[in-house]
Design an enzyme around this catalytic site. Structure first.
Site, PDB file in Angstrom:
ATOM      1  NE  ARG A   1      49.125  -9.686  -4.830  1.00  0.00           N
ATOM      2  CZ  ARG A   1      48.178  -9.628  -6.100  1.00  0.00           C
ATOM      3  NH1 ARG A   1      46.854  -8.622  -6.276  1.00  0.00           N
ATOM      4  NH2 ARG A   1      48.831  -9.076  -6.873  1.00  0.00           N
TER       5      ARG A   1
ATOM      6  CG  HIS B   1      51.293  -5.394  -3.500  1.00  0.00           C
ATOM      7  ND1 HIS B   1      50.418  -5.053  -5.125  1.00  0.00           N
ATOM      8  CD2 HIS B   1      51.738  -6.276  -3.461  1.00  0.00           C
ATOM      9  CE1 HIS B   1      50.714  -5.812  -5.584  1.00  0.00           C
ATOM     10  NE2 HIS B   1      52.011  -6.983  -4.845  1.00  0.00           N
TER      11      HIS B   1
ATOM     12  CB  VAL C   1      55.052   1.566  -3.929  1.00  0.00           C
ATOM     13  CG1 VAL C   1      55.271   3.007  -4.872  1.00  0.00           C
ATOM     14  CG2 VAL C   1      55.295   0.151  -4.761  1.00  0.00           C
TER      15      VAL C   1
ATOM     16  CG  ASP D   1      54.815   5.957   2.482  1.00  0.00           C
ATOM     17  OD1 ASP D   1      53.515   4.802   2.019  1.00  0.00           O
ATOM     18  OD2 ASP D   1      54.538   6.282   1.958  1.00  0.00           O
TER      19      ASP D   1
ATOM     20  CB  SER E   1      52.084   5.992  -0.239  1.00  0.00           C
ATOM     21  OG  SER E   1      52.561   4.415  -0.517  1.00  0.00           O
TER      22      SER E   1
ATOM     23  CG  ASN F   1      49.441  -1.266  -6.551  1.00  0.00           C
ATOM     24  OD1 ASN F   1      49.903  -2.592  -6.259  1.00  0.00           O
ATOM     25  ND2 ASN F   1      50.462  -0.231  -6.088  1.00  0.00           N
TER      26      ASN F   1
ATOM     27  CG  HIS G   1      51.995 -16.450  -3.793  1.00  0.00           C
ATOM     28  ND1 HIS G   1      53.339 -16.031  -4.607  1.00  0.00           N
ATOM     29  CD2 HIS G   1      52.028 -15.767  -3.231  1.00  0.00           C
ATOM     30  CE1 HIS G   1      52.592 -15.146  -4.897  1.00  0.00           C
ATOM     31  NE2 HIS G   1      52.242 -14.224  -4.117  1.00  0.00           N
ATOM     32  CB  THR G   2      51.136 -20.650   2.356  1.00  0.00           C
ATOM     33  OG1 THR G   2      50.192 -21.830   2.657  1.00  0.00           O
ATOM     34  CG2 THR G   2      51.152 -19.444   3.061  1.00  0.00           C
TER      35      THR G   2
ATOM     36  CG  ASP H   1      50.224 -25.259   5.001  1.00  0.00           C
ATOM     37  OD1 ASP H   1      50.751 -24.655   3.879  1.00  0.00           O
ATOM     38  OD2 ASP H   1      48.904 -25.911   5.117  1.00  0.00           O
TER      39      ASP H   1
END
Ligand code: NAG
Ligand code: NAG
Length: 323
Positions: A63, A67, A71, A75, A77, A92, A189-190, A249
Protein backbone atom coordinates in the site's frame (compact mmCIF):
# COMPACT_ATOMS: atom_id res chain seq x y z
CA UNK A 1 13.65 -3.19 -33.33
CA UNK A 2 14.94 -6.76 -33.23
CA UNK A 3 18.02 -8.47 -31.82
CA UNK A 4 19.82 -10.68 -34.31
CA UNK A 5 22.18 -13.15 -32.71
CA UNK A 6 25.69 -12.00 -33.63
CA UNK A 7 27.79 -12.54 -30.56
CA UNK A 8 26.24 -13.32 -27.20
CA UNK A 9 27.52 -10.04 -25.75
CA UNK A 10 25.99 -7.93 -28.50
CA UNK A 11 22.80 -9.91 -28.20
CA UNK A 12 22.46 -9.27 -24.49
CA UNK A 13 23.36 -5.59 -24.84
CA UNK A 14 20.76 -5.31 -27.55
CA UNK A 15 18.21 -7.13 -25.40
CA UNK A 16 18.97 -4.75 -22.52
CA UNK A 17 18.43 -1.78 -24.84
CA UNK A 18 15.13 -3.14 -26.08
CA UNK A 19 14.04 -3.70 -22.49
CA UNK A 20 14.98 -0.14 -21.57
CA UNK A 21 13.22 1.31 -24.59
CA UNK A 22 10.14 -0.80 -23.97
CA UNK A 23 9.84 0.56 -20.44
CA UNK A 24 10.55 3.99 -21.80
CA UNK A 25 11.10 5.53 -18.43
CA UNK A 26 14.75 4.94 -17.79
CA UNK A 27 14.45 2.21 -15.19
CA UNK A 28 15.99 -1.10 -16.16
CA UNK A 29 16.37 -4.63 -14.90
CA UNK A 30 19.47 -5.10 -12.75
CA UNK A 31 20.39 -1.41 -12.45
CA UNK A 32 22.50 -2.21 -9.37
CA UNK A 33 24.14 -5.38 -10.67
CA UNK A 34 27.48 -3.58 -11.00
CA UNK A 35 27.23 -0.84 -8.37
CA UNK A 36 25.61 -2.84 -5.55
CA UNK A 37 25.17 -6.48 -6.50
CA UNK A 38 23.54 -7.42 -3.19
CA UNK A 39 21.00 -4.58 -3.27
CA UNK A 40 17.98 -6.74 -4.06
CA UNK A 41 18.93 -9.55 -1.69
CA UNK A 42 19.49 -7.10 1.17
CA UNK A 43 16.01 -5.64 0.66
CA UNK A 44 14.52 -9.12 0.42
CA UNK A 45 16.14 -10.45 3.59
CA UNK A 46 15.10 -7.31 5.49
CA UNK A 47 11.47 -7.63 4.40
CA UNK A 48 11.55 -11.35 5.25
CA UNK A 49 12.81 -10.81 8.77
CA UNK A 50 10.27 -8.07 9.55
CA UNK A 51 7.47 -10.14 8.02
CA UNK A 52 8.31 -13.04 10.36
CA UNK A 53 7.62 -10.94 13.43
CA UNK A 54 4.83 -8.81 11.90
CA UNK A 55 3.03 -10.19 8.83
CA UNK A 56 1.03 -6.94 8.48
CA UNK A 57 4.12 -5.30 6.96
CA UNK A 58 3.34 -7.12 3.69
CA UNK A 59 0.06 -5.36 2.88
CA UNK A 60 1.54 -2.26 4.51
CA UNK A 61 4.50 -2.03 2.14
CA UNK A 62 2.39 -2.80 -0.92
CA UNK A 63 0.00 0.00 0.00
CA UNK A 64 2.84 2.39 0.81
CA UNK A 65 4.38 1.87 -2.64
CA UNK A 66 1.01 2.50 -4.28
CA UNK A 67 0.51 5.68 -2.25
CA UNK A 68 4.02 6.80 -3.14
CA UNK A 69 3.55 6.33 -6.90
CA UNK A 70 0.26 8.25 -7.08
CA UNK A 71 1.79 11.38 -5.56
CA UNK A 72 4.81 12.91 -7.33
CA UNK A 73 5.52 9.53 -8.94
CA UNK A 74 7.40 6.57 -7.43
CA UNK A 75 10.09 8.69 -5.80
CA UNK A 76 9.86 7.87 -2.08
CA UNK A 77 8.21 11.24 -1.38
CA UNK A 78 5.88 9.33 0.97
CA UNK A 79 8.81 8.65 3.34
CA UNK A 80 9.74 12.25 4.14
CA UNK A 81 9.20 13.43 7.72
CA UNK A 82 7.96 16.95 8.38
CA UNK A 83 4.97 19.01 9.47
CA UNK A 84 3.07 19.00 6.15
CA UNK A 85 4.65 16.23 4.10
CA UNK A 86 2.72 13.52 2.25
CA UNK A 87 2.78 11.12 5.18
CA UNK A 88 0.76 13.59 7.27
CA UNK A 89 -2.14 13.62 4.77
CA UNK A 90 -5.36 11.88 5.82
CA UNK A 91 -5.16 8.89 3.45
CA UNK A 92 -1.58 8.19 4.57
CA UNK A 93 -2.02 8.36 8.33
CA UNK A 94 -2.42 4.62 8.77
CA UNK A 95 0.39 3.54 6.44
CA UNK A 96 2.83 1.15 8.02
CA UNK A 97 6.19 -0.42 7.27
CA UNK A 98 8.40 2.69 7.45
CA UNK A 99 10.75 0.84 9.83
CA UNK A 100 11.34 -1.87 7.20
CA UNK A 101 12.48 0.68 4.60
CA UNK A 102 14.70 2.44 7.15
CA UNK A 103 16.26 -0.87 8.20
CA UNK A 104 17.00 -1.85 4.58
CA UNK A 105 18.44 1.59 3.86
CA UNK A 106 20.79 1.41 6.85
CA UNK A 107 22.13 -1.93 5.64
CA UNK A 108 22.44 -0.72 2.06
CA UNK A 109 24.34 2.41 3.11
CA UNK A 110 26.77 0.17 4.97
CA UNK A 111 27.21 -2.09 1.92
CA UNK A 112 27.17 0.52 -0.88
CA UNK A 113 27.01 4.11 0.41
CA UNK A 114 25.02 6.59 -1.66
CA UNK A 115 24.01 4.12 -4.36
CA UNK A 116 20.55 2.63 -3.79
CA UNK A 117 17.53 4.95 -3.81
CA UNK A 118 14.74 4.78 -1.26
CA UNK A 119 12.27 4.74 -4.17
CA UNK A 120 13.82 1.48 -5.42
CA UNK A 121 13.89 -0.02 -1.92
CA UNK A 122 10.14 0.60 -1.68
CA UNK A 123 9.41 -0.84 -5.15
CA UNK A 124 11.45 -3.96 -4.34
CA UNK A 125 9.91 -4.32 -0.88
CA UNK A 126 6.41 -4.22 -2.39
CA UNK A 127 7.31 -7.09 -4.72
CA UNK A 128 8.94 -9.05 -1.90
CA UNK A 129 5.77 -8.59 0.19
CA UNK A 130 3.64 -10.17 -2.51
CA UNK A 131 6.05 -13.10 -2.79
CA UNK A 132 5.94 -13.63 1.00
CA UNK A 133 2.15 -13.92 0.90
CA UNK A 134 2.29 -16.62 -1.81
CA UNK A 135 1.77 -14.24 -4.71
CA UNK A 136 3.69 -13.91 -7.93
CA UNK A 137 7.34 -12.98 -8.22
CA UNK A 138 8.19 -10.44 -10.91
CA UNK A 139 11.34 -8.66 -12.02
CA UNK A 140 11.40 -5.05 -10.76
CA UNK A 141 13.24 -2.65 -13.08
CA UNK A 142 15.35 -0.30 -10.94
CA UNK A 143 17.18 3.00 -11.26
CA UNK A 144 14.57 5.30 -9.70
CA UNK A 145 15.92 8.33 -7.90
CA UNK A 146 14.46 9.99 -4.84
CA UNK A 147 12.28 13.08 -5.06
CA UNK A 148 12.89 16.35 -3.27
CA UNK A 149 9.26 17.47 -2.93
CA UNK A 150 6.74 16.03 -0.45
CA UNK A 151 3.52 17.96 0.17
CA UNK A 152 0.42 16.78 2.01
CA UNK A 153 -1.71 18.86 -0.34
CA UNK A 154 -0.69 16.65 -3.28
CA UNK A 155 -2.29 13.59 -1.67
CA UNK A 156 -5.67 14.46 -3.19
CA UNK A 157 -4.44 12.48 -6.25
CA UNK A 158 -4.93 9.30 -4.25
CA UNK A 159 -8.00 7.22 -5.03
CA UNK A 160 -10.41 7.14 -2.08
CA UNK A 161 -12.87 4.46 -0.98
CA UNK A 162 -15.59 7.12 -1.28
CA UNK A 163 -14.76 8.00 -4.91
CA UNK A 164 -17.22 7.13 -7.65
CA UNK A 165 -15.92 4.68 -10.24
CA UNK A 166 -15.61 7.54 -12.76
CA UNK A 167 -13.41 9.51 -10.38
CA UNK A 168 -11.31 6.43 -9.63
CA UNK A 169 -10.85 5.74 -13.32
CA UNK A 170 -9.85 9.35 -13.90
CA UNK A 171 -7.26 9.23 -11.12
CA UNK A 172 -5.74 6.06 -12.59
CA UNK A 173 -5.88 7.42 -16.15
CA UNK A 174 -4.01 10.53 -14.98
CA UNK A 175 -1.15 8.15 -14.10
CA UNK A 176 -1.31 6.30 -17.41
CA UNK A 177 -3.18 3.35 -15.90
CA UNK A 178 -6.26 1.94 -17.62
CA UNK A 179 -9.41 0.26 -16.28
CA UNK A 180 -7.84 -3.20 -16.26
CA UNK A 181 -4.86 -1.84 -14.34
CA UNK A 182 -7.28 -0.31 -11.83
CA UNK A 183 -9.13 -3.57 -11.22
CA UNK A 184 -5.89 -5.54 -11.10
CA UNK A 185 -4.11 -3.20 -8.71
CA UNK A 186 -7.11 -2.89 -6.37
CA UNK A 187 -6.79 -6.69 -6.28
CA UNK A 188 -3.87 -6.00 -3.96
CA UNK A 189 -6.65 -5.97 -1.35
CA UNK A 190 -6.40 -9.77 -1.47
CA UNK A 191 -4.11 -9.22 1.51
CA UNK A 192 -4.58 -6.88 4.43
CA UNK A 193 -7.27 -5.35 6.56
CA UNK A 194 -9.27 -2.19 6.94
CA UNK A 195 -11.00 -0.65 9.96
CA UNK A 196 -14.72 -0.51 10.76
CA UNK A 197 -14.69 3.30 10.51
CA UNK A 198 -14.12 3.05 6.75
CA UNK A 199 -17.15 0.95 5.91
CA UNK A 200 -19.61 0.74 8.83
CA UNK A 201 -21.69 3.50 7.14
CA UNK A 202 -22.66 0.78 4.65
CA UNK A 203 -24.13 -1.45 7.36
CA UNK A 204 -26.96 0.48 9.00
CA UNK A 205 -28.29 3.62 7.33
CA UNK A 206 -26.60 3.60 3.97
CA UNK A 207 -27.25 6.75 1.95
CA UNK A 208 -30.06 7.66 4.42
CA UNK A 209 -32.13 4.66 3.34
CA UNK A 210 -32.51 3.29 6.85
CA UNK A 211 -31.08 -0.01 5.59
CA UNK A 212 -27.73 -1.50 4.63
CA UNK A 213 -26.02 -1.09 1.25
CA UNK A 214 -28.06 -3.44 -0.97
CA UNK A 215 -24.91 -4.67 -2.72
CA UNK A 216 -23.84 -6.50 0.47
CA UNK A 217 -24.64 -10.25 0.53
CA UNK A 218 -27.54 -10.56 3.04
CA UNK A 219 -25.86 -13.62 4.55
CA UNK A 220 -22.65 -11.67 5.07
CA UNK A 221 -24.25 -8.54 6.52
CA UNK A 222 -24.87 -9.95 10.04
CA UNK A 223 -21.19 -10.99 10.24
CA UNK A 224 -20.09 -7.47 9.38
CA UNK A 225 -22.59 -5.96 11.80
CA UNK A 226 -21.33 -8.25 14.57
CA UNK A 227 -17.75 -7.17 13.94
CA UNK A 228 -18.65 -3.50 13.62
CA UNK A 229 -21.62 -2.67 15.87
CA UNK A 230 -23.20 0.76 15.52
CA UNK A 231 -21.19 3.18 17.69
CA UNK A 232 -18.64 0.40 18.27
CA UNK A 233 -14.85 0.60 18.07
CA UNK A 234 -14.09 2.22 14.70
CA UNK A 235 -10.49 1.09 14.77
CA UNK A 236 -11.31 -2.64 14.81
CA UNK A 237 -9.65 -4.39 11.83
CA UNK A 238 -11.48 -6.56 9.32
CA UNK A 239 -9.90 -8.60 6.50
CA UNK A 240 -10.46 -7.12 3.02
CA UNK A 241 -10.57 -10.59 1.43
CA UNK A 242 -12.89 -12.58 3.67
CA UNK A 243 -11.48 -15.98 4.54
CA UNK A 244 -8.16 -15.43 2.74
CA UNK A 245 -6.75 -12.18 4.08
CA UNK A 246 -3.19 -13.48 4.40
CA UNK A 247 -2.89 -15.15 1.02
CA UNK A 248 -2.24 -13.36 -2.26
CA UNK A 249 -4.82 -14.97 -4.55
CA UNK A 250 -7.86 -14.28 -6.73
CA UNK A 251 -10.42 -15.04 -4.02
CA UNK A 252 -10.82 -11.29 -3.42
CA UNK A 253 -12.64 -11.15 -6.77
CA UNK A 254 -14.84 -14.14 -5.93
CA UNK A 255 -15.83 -12.31 -2.76
CA UNK A 256 -16.77 -9.25 -4.81
CA UNK A 257 -18.94 -11.37 -7.09
CA UNK A 258 -20.64 -12.75 -3.98
CA UNK A 259 -21.33 -9.33 -2.46
CA UNK A 260 -18.59 -9.81 0.10
CA UNK A 261 -16.45 -6.79 -0.64
CA UNK A 262 -15.69 -4.73 2.46
CA UNK A 263 -14.93 -1.28 1.09
CA UNK A 264 -17.61 0.34 -1.01
CA UNK A 265 -15.05 1.17 -3.71
CA UNK A 266 -14.05 -2.51 -3.87
CA UNK A 267 -17.63 -3.76 -4.18
CA UNK A 268 -18.24 -1.24 -6.98
CA UNK A 269 -15.73 -3.13 -9.14
CA UNK A 270 -18.47 -5.75 -9.43
CA UNK A 271 -21.52 -3.48 -9.66
CA UNK A 272 -19.98 -1.09 -12.24
CA UNK A 273 -20.43 -2.29 -15.82
CA UNK A 274 -17.01 -1.07 -16.96
CA UNK A 275 -15.03 -2.97 -14.33
CA UNK A 276 -17.20 -6.07 -13.88
CA UNK A 277 -15.80 -7.93 -16.94
CA UNK A 278 -12.30 -7.81 -15.45
CA UNK A 279 -13.57 -9.12 -12.12
CA UNK A 280 -15.39 -11.91 -13.95
CA UNK A 281 -12.23 -12.79 -15.78
CA UNK A 282 -10.25 -13.11 -12.54
CA UNK A 283 -13.02 -15.10 -10.86
CA UNK A 284 -13.18 -17.62 -13.73
CA UNK A 285 -11.47 -20.89 -12.82
CA UNK A 286 -9.81 -21.07 -16.22
CA UNK A 287 -8.01 -17.80 -15.64
CA UNK A 288 -7.68 -18.27 -11.92
CA UNK A 289 -3.92 -17.97 -12.13
CA UNK A 290 -4.06 -14.97 -14.46
CA UNK A 291 -4.73 -12.52 -11.65
CA UNK A 292 -1.26 -13.07 -10.27
CA UNK A 293 0.50 -12.71 -13.62
CA UNK A 294 -1.57 -9.65 -14.57
CA UNK A 295 -0.81 -8.21 -11.16
CA UNK A 296 2.93 -8.47 -11.81
CA UNK A 297 2.54 -6.66 -15.14
CA UNK A 298 0.35 -3.94 -13.67
CA UNK A 299 2.85 -3.44 -10.85
CA UNK A 300 5.74 -2.93 -13.27
CA UNK A 301 3.59 -0.32 -15.01
CA UNK A 302 2.58 1.43 -11.79
CA UNK A 303 6.13 1.29 -10.43
CA UNK A 304 7.24 3.35 -13.42
CA UNK A 305 4.75 6.19 -12.92
CA UNK A 306 6.57 9.54 -13.19
CA UNK A 307 9.87 8.06 -12.03
CA UNK A 308 12.93 10.26 -11.73
CA UNK A 309 16.03 8.78 -13.35
CA UNK A 310 19.44 9.83 -14.64
CA UNK A 311 20.38 13.15 -13.06
CA UNK A 312 16.90 14.02 -11.77
CA UNK A 313 16.26 13.78 -8.05
CA UNK A 314 18.89 12.39 -5.68
CA UNK A 315 19.94 9.31 -3.75
CA UNK A 316 18.89 10.04 -0.19
CA UNK A 317 21.25 9.25 2.66
CA UNK A 318 18.33 8.68 5.02
CA UNK A 319 14.94 7.77 3.59
CA UNK A 320 12.96 10.07 5.89
CA UNK A 321 14.83 13.27 4.93
CA UNK A 322 15.84 15.10 1.78
CA UNK A 323 19.66 15.38 1.65
C1 NAG B 1 -27.72 7.86 -2.75
O1 NAG B 1 -28.80 8.75 -2.75
C2 NAG B 1 -28.79 9.71 -3.78
C3 NAG B 1 -29.94 10.68 -3.54
O2 NAG B 1 -31.10 10.02 -3.17
C4 NAG B 1 -28.90 8.99 -5.12
O3 NAG B 1 -28.87 9.92 -6.18
C5 NAG B 1 -27.71 8.04 -5.25
O4 NAG B 1 -27.81 7.31 -6.44
C6 NAG B 1 -27.66 7.10 -4.07
N1 NAG B 1 -26.43 6.36 -4.15
C7 NAG B 1 -26.36 5.06 -4.03
C8 NAG B 1 -25.01 4.46 -4.23
O5 NAG B 1 -27.32 4.36 -3.77
C1 NAG C 1 -14.82 -14.07 7.14
O1 NAG C 1 -14.39 -15.41 7.09
C2 NAG C 1 -14.08 -16.06 8.30
C3 NAG C 1 -13.73 -17.47 7.99
O2 NAG C 1 -12.38 -17.51 7.71
C4 NAG C 1 -15.16 -15.87 9.32
O3 NAG C 1 -14.87 -16.49 10.53
C5 NAG C 1 -15.38 -14.38 9.48
O4 NAG C 1 -16.25 -14.09 10.52
C6 NAG C 1 -15.86 -13.84 8.17
N1 NAG C 1 -16.47 -12.53 8.18
C7 NAG C 1 -15.89 -11.31 8.22
C8 NAG C 1 -16.83 -10.16 8.15
O5 NAG C 1 -14.72 -11.11 8.29
Amino acid sequence: MGCSIQTPIVFFLCLAMVTTLALGQGTRVGFYSGSCPRAESIVQSTVNSHFKSDPTVAPGLLRMHFHDCFVQGCDASILIDGPSTEKTAGPNLLLRGYEVIDDAKTQLEAACPGVVSCADILALAARDSVVLTNGINWVVPTGRRDGTVSLASDASNLPSFTDSMDVQKKKFADKGLNTQDLVTLVGGHTIGTTACQFFSYRLYNYNSTGAADPSIDPAFLPQLQALCPQDGDGTKRVGLDNGSANKFDASFFTNLRNGRGILESDQKLWTDASTKPFVQRYVGGLLGSSFNSEFGKAMVKMSNVEVKTGTNGEIRKVCSAIN
